[in-house]
Design an enzyme around this catalytic site. Structure first.
Site, PDB file in Angstrom:
ATOM      1  N   SER A  58      41.432 -34.556  66.222  1.00 46.80           N
ATOM      2  CA  SER A  58      41.564 -33.793  65.802  1.00 46.80           C
ATOM      3  C   SER A  58      40.834 -31.849  66.061  1.00 46.80           C
ATOM      4  O   SER A  58      39.640 -32.699  66.765  1.00 46.80           O
ATOM      5  CB  SER A  58      40.918 -33.702  64.191  1.00 46.80           C
ATOM      6  OG  SER A  58      40.787 -32.259  62.907  1.00 46.80           O
ATOM      7  N   ARG A 107      65.575   3.776  55.341  1.00 48.17           N
ATOM      8  CA  ARG A 107      64.445   2.566  55.809  1.00 48.17           C
ATOM      9  C   ARG A 107      64.256   1.117  55.121  1.00 48.17           C
ATOM     10  O   ARG A 107      64.366   1.423  54.267  1.00 48.17           O
ATOM     11  CB  ARG A 107      63.600   3.135  56.565  1.00 48.17           C
ATOM     12  CG  ARG A 107      62.292   3.758  54.977  1.00 48.17           C
ATOM     13  CD  ARG A 107      61.076   4.500  56.126  1.00 48.17           C
ATOM     14  NE  ARG A 107      60.935   4.930  54.964  1.00 48.17           N
ATOM     15  CZ  ARG A 107      59.617   6.015  55.144  1.00 48.17           C
ATOM     16  NH1 ARG A 107      59.420   6.192  56.197  1.00 48.17           N
ATOM     17  NH2 ARG A 107      59.624   6.729  54.055  1.00 48.17           N
ATOM     18  N   HIS A 151      51.584   9.395  48.400  1.00 45.02           N
ATOM     19  CA  HIS A 151      51.113   8.400  49.642  1.00 45.02           C
ATOM     20  C   HIS A 151      49.788   7.233  49.566  1.00 45.02           C
ATOM     21  O   HIS A 151      50.200   6.724  49.883  1.00 45.02           O
ATOM     22  CB  HIS A 151      50.061   9.467  50.404  1.00 45.02           C
ATOM     23  CG  HIS A 151      49.784   8.835  51.796  1.00 45.02           C
ATOM     24  ND1 HIS A 151      48.601   8.960  52.147  1.00 45.02           N
ATOM     25  CD2 HIS A 151      49.621   9.293  53.262  1.00 45.02           C
ATOM     26  CE1 HIS A 151      48.043   8.292  53.189  1.00 45.02           C
ATOM     27  NE2 HIS A 151      48.631   9.008  54.383  1.00 45.02           N
ATOM     28  N   GLY A 207      54.023   8.976  56.804  1.00 46.60           N
ATOM     29  CA  GLY A 207      53.088  10.432  56.815  1.00 46.60           C
ATOM     30  C   GLY A 207      52.121   9.976  57.752  1.00 46.60           C
ATOM     31  O   GLY A 207      50.941  10.697  57.576  1.00 46.60           O
ATOM     32  N   MET A 226      52.940  10.782  61.073  1.00 41.41           N
ATOM     33  CA  MET A 226      52.902  11.687  62.415  1.00 41.41           C
ATOM     34  C   MET A 226      53.824  13.061  61.828  1.00 41.41           C
ATOM     35  O   MET A 226      53.653  13.332  60.254  1.00 41.41           O
ATOM     36  CB  MET A 226      53.965  10.949  63.087  1.00 41.41           C
ATOM     37  CG  MET A 226      53.520  10.572  64.283  1.00 41.41           C
ATOM     38  SD  MET A 226      54.063   9.333  65.623  1.00 41.41           S
ATOM     39  CE  MET A 226      55.201   8.974  64.368  1.00 41.41           C
ATOM     40  N   ARG A 283      61.682  16.908  62.787  1.00 43.94           N
ATOM     41  CA  ARG A 283      60.774  15.116  62.215  1.00 43.94           C
ATOM     42  C   ARG A 283      60.340  14.173  63.581  1.00 43.94           C
ATOM     43  O   ARG A 283      61.240  13.747  64.194  1.00 43.94           O
ATOM     44  CB  ARG A 283      61.765  14.713  62.023  1.00 43.94           C
ATOM     45  CG  ARG A 283      62.528  15.292  60.729  1.00 43.94           C
ATOM     46  CD  ARG A 283      63.788  15.167  60.086  1.00 43.94           C
ATOM     47  NE  ARG A 283      63.365  14.139  58.662  1.00 43.94           N
ATOM     48  CZ  ARG A 283      63.790  13.556  57.680  1.00 43.94           C
ATOM     49  NH1 ARG A 283      65.591  13.639  58.329  1.00 43.94           N
ATOM     50  NH2 ARG A 283      64.039  13.136  57.000  1.00 43.94           N
TER      51      ARG A 283
HETATM   52  P1  ADP Z   1      58.574  11.682  57.139  1.00 47.39           P
HETATM   53  O1  ADP Z   1      58.607  10.317  58.439  1.00 47.39           O
HETATM   54  O2  ADP Z   1      56.288  11.806  56.686  1.00 47.39           O
HETATM   55  O3  ADP Z   1      58.932  10.844  55.603  1.00 47.39           O
HETATM   56  P2  ADP Z   1      60.280  13.470  57.693  1.00 47.39           P
HETATM   57  O4  ADP Z   1      60.665  13.960  58.764  1.00 47.39           O
HETATM   58  O5  ADP Z   1      61.110  12.394  56.837  1.00 47.39           O
HETATM   59  O6  ADP Z   1      58.904  12.695  57.203  1.00 47.39           O
HETATM   60  O7  ADP Z   1      60.466  14.675  56.153  1.00 47.39           O
HETATM   61  C1  ADP Z   1      59.623  15.106  55.805  1.00 47.39           C
HETATM   62  C2  ADP Z   1      60.128  15.621  54.188  1.00 47.39           C
HETATM   63  O8  ADP Z   1      61.199  16.434  54.437  1.00 47.39           O
HETATM   64  C3  ADP Z   1      60.447  14.233  53.241  1.00 47.39           C
HETATM   65  O9  ADP Z   1      61.010  14.778  52.462  1.00 47.39           O
HETATM   66  C4  ADP Z   1      62.306  14.541  53.580  1.00 47.39           C
HETATM   67  O10 ADP Z   1      63.155  14.126  53.460  1.00 47.39           O
HETATM   68  C5  ADP Z   1      61.983  16.287  53.908  1.00 47.39           C
HETATM   69  N1  ADP Z   1      62.989  16.967  55.063  1.00 47.39           N
HETATM   70  C6  ADP Z   1      63.206  16.160  56.405  1.00 47.39           C
HETATM   71  N2  ADP Z   1      64.061  17.897  57.008  1.00 47.39           N
HETATM   72  C7  ADP Z   1      64.980  17.646  56.602  1.00 47.39           C
HETATM   73  C8  ADP Z   1      66.524  18.830  56.174  1.00 47.39           C
HETATM   74  N3  ADP Z   1      66.156  19.162  57.412  1.00 47.39           N
HETATM   75  N4  ADP Z   1      66.681  19.322  54.700  1.00 47.39           N
HETATM   76  C9  ADP Z   1      65.473  19.104  53.648  1.00 47.39           C
HETATM   77  N5  ADP Z   1      64.247  18.740  53.414  1.00 47.39           N
HETATM   78  C10 ADP Z   1      64.135  17.622  54.862  1.00 47.39           C
HETATM   79 MG    MG Z   2      60.472  10.920  55.781  1.00 52.85          MG
END
Ligand code: ADP
Ligand code: MG
Ligand code: MG
Length: 925
Positions: free
Chosen positions: A812, A355, A473, A119, A121, A110
């Site tokens: 002014s 976040r 999105h 969304g 990256m 991630r």
């Molecule tokens: P973004 O920054 O676009 O939110 P994320 O890295 O959070 O991207 O991941 C995209 C989606 O995949 C999110 O819904 C997140 O919760 C899910 N996700 C990410 N890692 C895992 C994981 N290890 N197990 C289950 N779901 C995951």
């Molecule tokens: Mg996320």
């Protein structure tokens, strides 16, 4: 929650430490390390330290990303060894093996930068799958469908993100398979056989489009995915997003490797997104959505319509209770609304992200006030949390309720981001940009948006999608960039092929270029361009509360630029503490006055010369006498009219200062255009002769024509050449003051001379003016009380401000002219021409007519210091357009101005920005 235990340095092969792991209740990083770990990594570490259920994993730092790019897209030496070691640790923590068929560990890879870029990256889920590990996954879960579902998702996601295969290439076979189960079939309708077939179809697509087999070695998959996440930092959408949000390009992204948990294991599993308070309207309630039997992105991508989070209470009560508890805990810990991602795997809850939640402007002010009331944050923090742009948004127009009644409503979707948007429909982000560049207003209409549409969303008036929920999105991005958005408008069938959309409700269609109106506050969609009405400031108590707190903090006053009583009253209701600029020339143009003005201008020069002759004891010719008579008659009318105007303004601003600027523009601005008059006279001459009047007018226009009018006879120069302008305006102002005072009011008059470059200009003008003032005082039998000052808008004026201050009780800064003259740009020509390219090519960092340039601010600082050196109590303000620009207001605070003055609608923004400027300056110290 505890601060992190001291992070003993982790053994590493690379020259730097690039890796921070978490799991089993401990973490090497913590919530304060966003720079290095990104927001996501820092949040996962912090949640783990707090004992919350997170799947184990580790973060590769933003530094690794920057070093990767600096080395020409090479992983730093040793980083891979350290990554493999960290994977071994995750294997130990989970009891699974990466690539181990018997008990496979799958991970997500991630992205995660310091600032959340929803969304923008990339993230790959289910990494580590191949035919062998798939078999293991199925055997262990006893769920064949789940295994194949995870596998087809992985190939699609990895193919798209890492191997650059176009998304449509996977969408097409997927849609085709779904279609077999009927028109409205969902992904959950796919059978094991469907999923198996999809896997081989997806693999074939990869082979065809990339010329290679889909990689089966989990470590190779990992290596490629890490690099792809790094690369996504410089992807187009991430770049566009950073530009629009003014985020630095050199921060880099971290990469988070996280043990997969599965929301797609059946009906006791699911995934969701929720906010700890309602980020649309600010209500204090858990707000969000989830999907049963789904994975990661499904909720956001609008694949199926998600359920409201409240329903989870009935479906999975235990997981829900735990989630509510965790949400409260996280909100209390971060002292702000959290945006949470969670997954439930066979009834067990996992937290995947926390976040600070993005929110609408309306929610932002409500929540800030709530949190002060709850004792969670201070008034100062509340003021700091509101963005000036949000205040601006709250004052934005809504559709006229009367017009709505008769408007043709064709559909209703989700009210995803508030505000009224009117524009021509476009169905493609690139076209949106193209049209906006041509000066059109557009509404972007899509089935659903993806991060690739960001550039189009950023320029559109509003966004309309047929699919997707409150956390889709389109909705999330629109809220963040403050664009009205209607999402998930299911009654709308959008057809990209014919570039049109049809409402299934009313049968109405609209095509590219047709005007539509979308109401993001109600979710309603109309054809045609509906009229809008201004937002009602009085009905926004939270906004007023926040601005009240801002008033306690700010040092600078906030005044307004207003030319008539209506504007003055409006600005006063917004909290303006005075008028910093009342432009008298606008009064010359109002309500049929132009002929009077023209009648004066036509003979102004002759009459002025004639008066000089009289003063020198000469007798006048009949023509001269006539000119003087015409001139004086016209000027007397103007004087009477202007006095009425000033009385109105003084009444509206009772008790507050009013700075009136004497006439500024060149006189030809009040006359017809030279070419038009020339054409008119020439035409008339050819067909029987032009009137004497038209010929005289033409001669006068010619005689007043200048090569560079902006640098010509205007401002104080005009007043010196034709002193009667100064005289009648002075009399109008001061007689108005006398009259309003007699009627029991408290008018505070300040007379301001424009365009002074030399102290003698001011001295001479002042002499004309004081003669009039003395006469009025005598006639009225009162002591007049007015201040006399000047604009500083010519570089020479700024550089000799010490001399000028001996004659002026206030300055002014007219930063429009000051910018124009210091840069040597003609604003009207520059902004329509080269300036755009300058900003695009970064020759200039921004448009200096919008945000005060640092060199201009430096020049102002010189003038401030010099002015105070000869007149310590001189009053200093700004009345250029910069006075309403938050960034410029910060600069005004720094150079120590006493007030900023801006247009009425910017007054609330300026109140907030001036307070934030004080807070920023104290933080700096
Ligand atoms: P973004 O920054 O676009 O939110 P994320 O890295 O959070 O991207 O991941 C995209 C989606 O995949 C999110 O819904 C997140 O919760 C899910 N996700 C990410 N890692 C895992 C994981 N290890 N197990 C289950 N779901 C995951
Ligand atoms: Mg996320
Ligand atoms: Mg000016």
């Amino acid at each position: 929650m505890a601060q992190s235990p001291t992070t003993s340095d982790r053994p590493h092969v690379a020259s730097k430490r690039y890796i921070y792991a978490w799991g089993a209740g401990t973490a090497e990083g913590n919530g304060t390390m966003k720079d290095l770990l990104g927001g996501k990594g820092a949040g996962l570490a912090e949640m783990t330290l707090a004992g919350l259920p997170t799947p184990p994993g580790f973060t590769i730092t933003t530094e690794a990303c920057n070093d990767y790019f600096n080395a020409g897209k090479e992983l730093s030496a040793g980083l891979w060894d350290d990554t493999v070691a960290a994977m071994k640790e995750v294997e130990e923590r989970t009891g699974k093996g990466f690539g181990l068929a018997a008990n496979p560990l799958l991970v997500s890879v991630r992205s995660g930068a310091k600032f959340s870029m929803p969304g923008m990256m990339d993230t790959v889920l289910n990494l580590g799958l191949n035919e062998e590990t798939l078999a293991g996954l199925i055997a262990l879960s006893g769920n064949e469908r789940f295994g194949w579902d995870a596998y087809r998702r992985f190939i699609g996601m990895f193919g798209r993100i890492v191997m650059d295969v176009k998304a449509e290439r996977f969408d097409e076979p997927l849609e085709a398979r779904k279609h077999v189960h009927g028109a409205g079939a969902k992904d959950t309708d796919l059978t094991v056989e469907d999923l198996k077939a999809l896997v081989s179809e997806f693999k074939a697509v990869v082979r065809e489009d990339t010329g290679r087999e889909f990689p089966t070695d989990p470590y190779e998959q990992l290596d490629l995915a890490i690099k792809a996440v790094f690369a996504s930092w410089f992807g187009k959408r991430a770049n566009d997003y950073r530009n629009s949000q003014k985020i630095a390009h050199d921060l880099g992204t971290a990469v988070n490797i996280v043990t997969m948990v599965f929301g797609n294991m059946g009906d006791d599993s699911g995934t969701g997104v929720a906010f700890t308070r309602n980020t649309f309207d600010g209500t204090k309630e858990l707000y969000g959505e989830y999907l049963v039997n789904a994975q990661g992105e499904d909720v956001v991508a609008g694949i199926r319509t998600p359920e409201p989070i409240s329903q989870l209470k009935d479906e999975m009560p235990e997981a829900y209770e735990e989630f509510v508890r965790i949400g409260n805990e996280l909100e209390a810990h971060y002292r702000d609304v959290q945006d949470l991602e969670f997954t439930i795997e066979r009834g067990k809850l996992y937290m995947l992200q926390t976040r600070i939640a993005k929110r609408t402007a309306a929610a932002a002010v409500k929540i800030a006030v709530q949190m002060v009331d709850e004792g969670v944050i201070s008034e100062q923090e509340a003021v700091e949390r509101i963005e000036p742009a949000q205040v601006d948004q709250l004052l934005r127009a809504q559709f006229d309720p009367k017009a709505i009644k008769s408007a043709e409503r064709i559909a209703k979707g989700l009210n995803a981001s508030p505000g009224a948007a009117v524009g021509r429909a476009v169905f493609d982000a690139d076209i949106a940009v193209e049209w906006v560049e041509k000066g059109e207003k557009v509404v972007l209409v899509r089935v659903e948006t993806s991060p690739d549409d960001f550039h189009g969303m950023a320029v559109a008036q509003g966004i309309l999608t047929a699919r997707g929920g409150a956390t889709s999105h389109a909705a999330v991005v629109a809220r963040q960039i403050g664009k009205p958005c209607v999402a998930g408008c299911a009654e709308l069938v959008v057809d990209y092929g014919t570039k049109s959309a049809r409402s299934t409700l009313t049968g109405t269609s609209f095509a590219e270029g047709d005007w539509i109106s979308v109401d993001g506050s109600t979710g309603e969609v109309y054809v045609g361009a509906l009229p809008t009405v201004e937002a009602n400031f009085e009905e926004q108590p939270e906004l007023q509360t926040i601005l009240g707190w801002a008033d306690k903090i700010r040092r600078m006053g906030v005044w307004t630029n207003a030319d008539n009583p209506e504007q003055a009253t409006q600005a006063r209701s917004y909290g303006a503490q005075g008028i910093g600029l009342c432009r008298t020339e606008h009064m010359f143009l109002e309500g049929g006055r132009l002929p009077i003005v023209q009648s004066a201008i036509l003979v102004a020069n002759v009459a002025t010369r004639a008066k000089a002759k009289v003063a020198a004891g000469e007798t006048l010719s009949a023509d001269d006498q006539a000119a003087v008579a015409q001139f004086d008659a016209a000027m007397a009318k103007l004087e009477a009219l202007q006095q009425g105007d000033f009385e109105g303004i003084f009444k509206a601003m009772d008790g507050l200062p009013v700075v009136v600027r004497l006439i500024d523009p060149p006189l030809h601005e009040f006359l017809p255009n030279l070419e038009e008059q020339l054409v008119k006279v020439t035409r008339a001459e050819m067909s029987g002769g032009a009137s004497e009047e038209d010929k005289v007018l033409l001669a006068t226009i010619k005689s007043m024509h200048e090569q560079n009018p902006m640098l010509g006879l205007r401002g104080c120069r005009l007043g010196i050449m034709i002193p009667d302008f100064v005289k009648i305006q002075t009399r109008a102002i001061l007689n108005a003051q006398v009259a309003v005072r007699k009627a029991g009011g408290n008018p505070i008059a300040k007379i301001m001379i424009p365009l002074v470059g030399h102290v003698n200009e001011l001295r001479v003008t002042r002499r004309f003016l004081e003669v009039e003032a003395d006469a009025i005082a005598e006639a009225a039998g009162v002591d007049l009380d007015y201040k006399f000052g000047t604009m500083i808008e010519i570089p020479r004026g700024a550089l000799t401000a010490d001399e000028i201050a001996t004659e002026a009780s206030f300055f002014s800064f007219g930063t429009n002219d000051l910018t124009q003259m210091t840069f040597g740009y003609s604003r009207d020509d520059a902004e329509g021409g080269f300036l755009l390219k300058y900003v695009e090519d970064k020759i200039l960092p921004y448009n200096p007519f919008q945000t005060l340039d640092d060199a201009i601010a430096g020049l102002m600082k010189i003038a401030v210091d010099k002015g105070r050196s000869t007149r310590p109590d001189i009053e200093l303000g700004i009345c250029g357009e910069h006075g309403g620009d938050p960034e410029s207001i910060h600069k005004c605070e720094k150079i120590g101005l006493d007030y900023v003055s801006c247009s009425p609608f910017r007054v609330p923004v300026a109140r907030l920005a001036a307070a934030q400027a004080v807070l920023a300056t104290t933080h700096d110290k």
